[in-house]
Scaffold this active site. Structure first.
Site, PDB file in Angstrom:
ATOM      1  N   SER A 275      -5.020  -9.675   6.654  1.00 48.89           N
ATOM      2  CA  SER A 275      -3.985  -8.246   7.211  1.00 48.89           C
ATOM      3  C   SER A 275      -3.272  -8.357   8.425  1.00 48.89           C
ATOM      4  CB  SER A 275      -5.287  -7.041   6.957  1.00 48.89           C
ATOM      5  OG  SER A 275      -4.803  -5.930   7.070  1.00 48.89           O
TER       6      SER A 275
ATOM      7  N   ASP B 269       1.214  -1.069   0.093  1.00 44.59           N
ATOM      8  CA  ASP B 269       0.208  -0.287  -0.152  1.00 44.59           C
ATOM      9  C   ASP B 269       0.562   1.545   0.043  1.00 44.59           C
ATOM     10  OD1 ASP B 269      -2.075  -2.194   0.320  1.00 44.59           O
ATOM     11  OD2 ASP B 269      -3.280  -0.879   2.220  1.00 44.59           O
TER      12      ASP B 269
ATOM     13  N   ARG C 287      -0.268   3.623  17.671  1.00 46.48           N
ATOM     14  CA  ARG C 287      -1.371   4.677  17.049  1.00 46.48           C
ATOM     15  C   ARG C 287      -0.583   6.196  17.756  1.00 46.48           C
ATOM     16  NH1 ARG C 287      -0.488   1.392  14.049  1.00 46.48           N
ATOM     17  NH2 ARG C 287      -1.470   0.100  12.303  1.00 46.48           N
TER      18      ARG C 287
ATOM     19  N   ASP D 102      -7.600   2.945  11.916  1.00 43.74           N
ATOM     20  CA  ASP D 102      -6.826   3.471  11.797  1.00 43.74           C
ATOM     21  C   ASP D 102      -6.632   5.003  11.468  1.00 43.74           C
ATOM     22  OD1 ASP D 102      -5.549   1.978  14.015  1.00 43.74           O
ATOM     23  OD2 ASP D 102      -4.548   0.511  12.364  1.00 43.74           O
TER      24      ASP D 102
END
Lengths: 400, 400, 400, 400
Positions: free
Chosen positions: B178, B16, B97, B126
């Site tokens: 994922s 990505d 995060r 996220d």
């Protein structure tokens, strides 16, 4: 001491209540009616209990079967709230106290008694639970708590007391652990457990295998859940009580449901207890799995508040209060959604929900994954984020 | 599209973000600076990442080591609150995060960037977490979320996009799961997990043994805890990060820390995730054991409120807010008491605290047992019960 | 723009919705059905509204009387929870949105519409409330929010838009305040209120006298309360809606129910609003007075938790959710106790409960005062205190 | 009775403690040291108190000035949490008990006493508050509570007791109300107040004018607030204690701060009390106004949880506990934002914040109004709403 004519004693047939019968008669000059609650503690506990009560001097012995009501009206309501005391304790003893107190009051009304008595010690939670329920249900009846009154402070002195009166008792002078059992669980206190640095020995545990002794093969069990209650095990419909005993039998060999904790007693000190709740642990895992599917985020957060609040309420014996009615009603609004199927794996002390489905599930593969759908437009996220974080943004701009 | 000169991209080296580098340059006509956060995701993830970034077209690549700070300043504060999201999820991705966002902003300031970018999809949590942190830390910087803008909606289209530009990429066209890893945990989504009625296959799990594969012998490990943080493993002093990696190594073979749940995403839909948190699960069990000893009943109940509240705050990415400061301060008032030793048993997927002690323990064998003591007079219980249940009594008398 | 055949618009007859009718027809090429909710905003607001709607181009106009249902099924449930938003706001606008949305959906079903529209701006709470209710009740219907789509951003442009189409409109080009009224309250925003350092001028307020203008003589009013609802005013039985309008008339001259606050909007920014809730303020004071008599300490504390939670739920428009069902059920468990009489004094802006009684009162002069009684033995207090403070004692002894 | 050598008595100079001095000497054969806490109850209360104590038989009398510390270290921390007990009571008596207990223990340490005594009755909260604080601060000291021991149950018997011993006492045989005063408030109980259906007569109130007697002209007062504390009145810098006394003087003539409630005592029964807190009511209104400006929505909701929790903690006398440390730390995280200016209007019993501003204000006229701005794009609202209501939408689609 106040004048008492007839007292109903919560009688177990053990050493303590065997001595309480004559002690009440001698000290209060009253008739003693024995009341035995069958809450699923097991046949061996109940065998010959009426004869024992009469031999101790009770004028009557009422054995009341509360097993189905305990599971249906006390355990399941508690389960629906998600209550677990201090993160770990499944409230086995706590949930049984209100139903026993209620049945005891009913016996008292039937026999025209003017007092109630129990064998709880003066340092424990159960005295508070029993007497709080008595206060709510029968404020007019006197309560006698011999352990807070007499000076018989050891097993030896109790045995001597019975021997002096020629009352037969099979109890031994040494008993390491104090235990309490019902359909939901068995608890253990005392002995080496009084040192939290000491591991429980094998002789503590009586219902379950240790994880090490459990079979090397895991077992799958499927539970069908309707409105927050398990209604079938492996496809077989059962009453709530039958579900529980069936799951106890299934789960105990696999070492499920052992807990070893230091907990805060209501009366201000801590105690260390070991608990075995094999079937109950499986039921809770299944209910939690269904909740994962059917409760949205805000509902789930609120239910965790209900669980925390209710766990203390049940532990503290506040069953017959408006607060109980309130929290329970709140939880039942959610349990109407809790319908579905769960498959659980039992293996060496662990229960894991490995499959779950519900007609009320909010999970949708279509929405969760990355493809396009009608419901969710990814560009919506930008707007959500902007407003969700707007006060942070404004605050940060202020601080420039 | 607004005018952007230089953007800092949270770059991982995966498919990505490899495509995002050229996409940003082409669509925003801007310079792209790659930022790689080392949060303990593993050496293989970081190997060659700078070369990859440059090959993709980034003008610079900043790799920032955040491992110690992650554990000390984000994970431990969260642990002190007792936060577990929806009863099960240990918040591994969520906790990482804010620190990544903060470091990304610092790089942006250093290189004089006017925008931030990330590779999060438009359906996940996220994006909200990153952008909420950006809003709090750098409200002046633009945010670009390519997944919400572009029309590259499959792995194939991304690979084609890179091939057309001759950008090398080792990613395969098919990737079942994922995953997201850091020092605390690894998460898995996708594949067969998208059906909650489907058990995770063996290939889902990457860090831990299955309980069935775990050794037949249990292992004991002793943790030393000071002010709510583990400071030594089996007597050896370590930094917070070292404690975590050491316990990951110890616990993973024993199958500790696997979780398989359906959870509520912040953006309104549910998702199913599997998580492996071996060392973290051991740490949490140890902290819980110390809390059992040192927190009184009202404190414990309140801490459970803090935990519920904080779990949503961390999950929702509200780290840089006054609410975080408030709840964390409340939790830290308790963690000053959390000092002691815990021995834990690891066996086939389960961790159990089997020995525990603390200099701040409120447990006392003297008070808990039945003997006489100076602190507790059993007759006090009567008064306690009478007042504790007084409103029930008054209410019951009213209803006569 | 998606294809729409028939849209039901929440129509007020004001400038905004007068323009929305032709705008919808022109931009969506669809039939527009006007829907007018009578929530007690007053006869002058409703006068000629149907003719206006038709003149604007609506094909039909449905006026639905929701006054009784609003008070009985939305306001009283909210009152039973004790909800007050951010300590001050009595939720007048918030409570009306779900019932309007529900009736609008019912009209849409009746006329076979495929879309819903409203005149709420893109910065306010009401758009979220309406559309959240639409999502819960009619997820299949499209929603059109013109204020988020069009470029008519001022009153002048709206008036021009209508003038160009020869649609009559009595609105003036200048309107200082934005107001919203229903049976419960009227709100005011805008004008000088946009500066919190600026006092509201006299022309802000439209329902109530200022305290300074109020009569110099106080007025006593007696309310009869049954299960948490006021059923009679000064001994005269009335419907819930009649009670409210009667108390509005009684309290408004005395300056009761003015509030001037800065509040947090759901969409992330703050706004300043002035509210007039004369009758509602009197009702809340009466319900609070009864609660003082009938709720025990733990129930009262829990109800304050319910109130806080429900205030945000109502403000945020989450009416048709399981969370609403849960909190409301919890509150209703308490409101069954809320029966009695309260006399309130109205004087220059203040309402004070000066007399209160209830058949469920837990207050007893006998118990509260110093004389002897059967229920409370003063010596019990010692035991209570010892156990209540036991963990403090143990902790203090540890620290020696 | 246990052996006591020297006891420190919390002495007021009133009838009760005047009798307790000789009673302690006679019944415990011990030295009695009088301790008088100056918490701002007024000069007349303190005048000649030392001479009285000596005349009653005390060996020493220690008068300790706690006024500044009370306001700075007990009242302001409580204010920062927003605590109001059961919606109304501003905790005036409750906040003073911990500081008195702490100072009393310090006197006991100084004079080498082995016991503490107080004049609280056996039905009230204060005995619990004092003794809980004693348990936390001095678990080794004995506590003597004469009202729970002696049989002097009326004012007459106390006067007789003193007369027999020739101890002078100016108390009269009839005293209608029981009052307690400190810098923050004065409370009133007893007399006609024992019937909640009975309005307080004029003679109940001693500090404030009635609203009817208050001036016909309103008064504006401006408070400067820094970190949650009022630091200036009408621009004049003052200490926390000076602020409070100044505002008492300003607000009392205007009838501000009268409250008349039935409350739940900690010991299980209800009582009716009237309270006057003129200055405190003004301070609370000012702090609430600043909070409106500086707290975001989630912070405000959480602070209301803190307030509810802390109100019971203070009422219940749990000051010296970890729970207090935790909640207070949480509140202080917010009070660092509470800086600004508030103008309040005092008029006939009501205080209203009419102007407010803060450097930390999250309110912005630009964001709140309808014009365009950089921070908020109205089209963002659609995305917000779609995700905010997504679980409702999914649930509704399920139910089709």
């Amino acid at each position: 001491m106040s004048s008492i004519k007839k007292v109903v004693l919560a009688y177990s047939g053990g050493l303590d209540t065997s001595a309480i019968v004559p002690w009440l008669k001698e000290n209060y000059n009253c008739e003693v009616v024995a009341f035995v609650a069958d809450v699923g503690q097991g046949a061996e506990e109940l065998e010959g209990v009426e004869a024992k009560a009469i031999a101790s001097g009770a004028s009557e012995c009422h054995i009341v079967d509360l097993k189905d009501e305990l599971v249906a009206d006390y355990i399941y309501p508690t389960l629906k709230t998600g209550a677990i005391y201090e993160g770990t304790y499944l409230l086995g003893t706590s949930m049984a106290r209100p139903i026993i107190a209620k049945a005891q009051v009913e016996v008292a009304r039937k026999v025209g008694a003017d007092a109630l008595s129990h064998g709880c010690t003066g340092k424990g939670n159960d005295q508070v639970r029993f007497e709080s329920c008595f206060a709510a249900l029968a404020p007019d009846l006197k309560v006698i708590a011999p352990w807070r009154e007499w000076d018989l402070s050891s097993r030896e002195s109790l045995l001597d007391y019975l021997a002096e009166r020629n009352i037969p008792c099979s109890a031994s002078a040494t008993k390491i652990y104090s235990r309490d059992a019902n359909a939901w669980h068995i608890s253990h206190e005392g002995g080496e457990l009084e040192d939290p640095w000491c591991q429980p020995s094998d002789q503590v545990w009586t219902w379950t295998n240790s994880p090490e002794q459990a079979p090397n093969e895991s077992l799958l069990v499927q539970l069908s859940i309707k409105n927050g209650e398990v209604v079938a095990v492996n496809g077989e419909q059962m009453s709530p009580f039958q579900v529980l005993t069936t799951l106890n039998e299934i789960a105990a060999p696999h070492g499920i449901g052992r807990v070893d904790i230091v907990e805060n007693r209501l009366v201000g000190m801590k105690s260390r207890g070991c608990y075995e709740t094999p079937g109950g642990t499986v039921i809770m895992a299944a209910l939690q799995a269904i909740d994962e599917l059917v409760l949205d985020k805000t509902s789930r957060k609120w239910k965790d508040t209900l669980a925390n609040e209710f766990s203390h309420l049940v532990y503290d014996g506040r069953w017959f209060t408006p607060l109980k009615d309130s929290i329970l009603a709140a939880a039942e609004a959610f349990s109407t959604l809790a319908t579905g199927e769960v498959v659980l794996k039992l293996y060496k002390g662990q229960v894991t929900a490995v499959q779950k489905q519900s007609e009320n599930s909010l999970y949708s593969e279509d929405f969760a994954t990355f493809g396009e759908d009608d419901v969710y437009d990814q560009s919506h996220a930008e707007g959500f984020i902007r407003l969700f974080s707007l006060s942070s943004r404004i605050s940060a701009m202020n601080n420039k």
